[in-house]
Motif scaffolding. Structure first.
Motif, PDB file in Angstrom:
ATOM      1  N   ALA A 114       0.854  -1.184   0.000  1.00  0.00           N
ATOM      2  CA  ALA A 114       0.000   0.000   0.000  1.00  0.00           C
ATOM      3  C   ALA A 114       0.891   1.236   0.000  1.00  0.00           C
ATOM      4  O   ALA A 114       2.038   1.201   0.430  1.00  0.00           O
ATOM      5  N   ASP A 153      -3.513   4.286   5.610  1.00  0.00           N
ATOM      6  CA  ASP A 153      -3.337   3.585   4.342  1.00  0.00           C
ATOM      7  C   ASP A 153      -4.465   2.603   4.085  1.00  0.00           C
ATOM      8  O   ASP A 153      -4.842   2.379   2.941  1.00  0.00           O
ATOM      9  N   VAL A 154      -4.959   1.985   5.146  1.00  0.00           N
ATOM     10  CA  VAL A 154      -6.068   1.035   5.041  1.00  0.00           C
ATOM     11  C   VAL A 154      -7.013   1.273   6.214  1.00  0.00           C
ATOM     12  O   VAL A 154      -6.600   1.736   7.278  1.00  0.00           O
ATOM     13  N   GLY A 174      -8.801   1.016   0.762  1.00  0.00           N
ATOM     14  CA  GLY A 174      -7.471   0.533   0.448  1.00  0.00           C
ATOM     15  C   GLY A 174      -7.484  -0.666  -0.481  1.00  0.00           C
ATOM     16  O   GLY A 174      -8.418  -1.461  -0.494  1.00  0.00           O
TER      17      GLY A 174
END
Length: 278
Positions: A114, A153-154, A174
């Motif tokens: 990611a 990021d997620v 994500g």
């Protein structure tokens, strides 16, 4: 990149947000033109109307027309199967990684590299959620605003589903997180117990039992997460939603996770006014 030819049954309707404003539904061509012209920030999150998933615009702008078409249709299909999966045996998650696996860095299913697409912390959850007239519209906007607030990021949003007798992963953000849609949090999961105790959790560098379960979910979508956290939301004295976030470039601070708590508090206030959880 031009507009891809998509399944004719799927509308060309997209939503975009930077955590301060939300625009949509708009056509993909309008979206890309807005980014090129600078009217829409390049780091914004985007979601097709049929998705329960947010993606960074950076994640899809480089796709070919065929690649975009496949992505739209794949995520639409996975999202459409969420309810079916949530009510069946396929909703049971795999066990979390052992301490030995976490130390050794043994890969888990669906792991993808990611990259962080969010570098701002100023958000306006009141303004963003004012666009939501239903809980179904408010929940994905809550998740995207939390992502922007903490530069994640997620992220995963789990909703307590009384009709299914379980807490289900309903929305994600994500690349790779779509594989968790419709998955349940098991009753023996200590992170669910922490949420029911109304405890915000910031995962330590060497996770305990609660952190190990949070890391097990988030780590199936992103490699090398250095920051992970869980924030619950109570309405009328009951747990209704919990959000988990992960970040690669550095751990979360208590102040940052406080911003996520603020976003969820706005959802709670709007939910009370609208009667969404009554």
């Amino acid at each position: 990149m031009g507009l891809a030819a998509i399944d004719e049954q799927l509308p060309d309707r997209w939503f975009v947000t930077n955590g301060v404003v939300v625009v949509g539904p708009i056509a993909f061509g309008v979206l890309t033109h807005g980014v090129v012209s600078g009217r829409i920030p390049a780091g914004s999150l985007v979601r097709h109307e049929t998705w329960n998933v947010w993606r960074g615009f950076d994640d899809i702008e480089g796709l070919s027309s065929q690649g975009l078409e496949l992505t739209i249709n794949e995520l639409a299909q996975i999202s459409s199967q969420l309810e079916k999966r949530a009510s069946g045996p396929l909703s049971d998650p795999p066990p979390p990684p052992s301490r030995e696996q976490m130390v050794s860095g043994q890969p888990q299913p669906y792991r993808h590299e990611a990259h962080n697409v969010t570098r701002q912390s100023a958000v306006d959850p009141v303004g963003v959620l004012s666009h939501a007239e239903t809980l179904q519209a408010a929940l994905p906007l809550t998740l995207s605003t939390v992502v922007k607030a903490v530069s994640a990021d997620v992220a995963l949003l789990h909703r307590v589903r009384m009709d299914l007798g379980s807490t289900i992963t309903m929305y994600t953000q994500g690349v790779g997180t779509e594989h968790l849609l419709g998955e349940k949090l098991m009753e023996g999961d200590p992170s669910l117990s922490a949420a029911r105790a109304n405890r915000t959790v910031i995962v330590e560098p060497e996770p305990g039992e609660v952190g190990r379960h949070i890391a097990g979910r988030l780590g199936r979508s992103a490699v090398g997460l250095r920051g992970m956290a869980m924030v619950p939301l109570f309405v009328h004295g009951a747990l209704v939603v919990l959000v988990e976030v992960g970040r690669i470039f550095r751990p979360f601070s208590a102040r940052e996770i406080g911003r996520a708590e603020d976003v969820l508090a706005v959802l709670g206030e709007r939910a009370v006014v609208q009667g969404w959880f009554e």
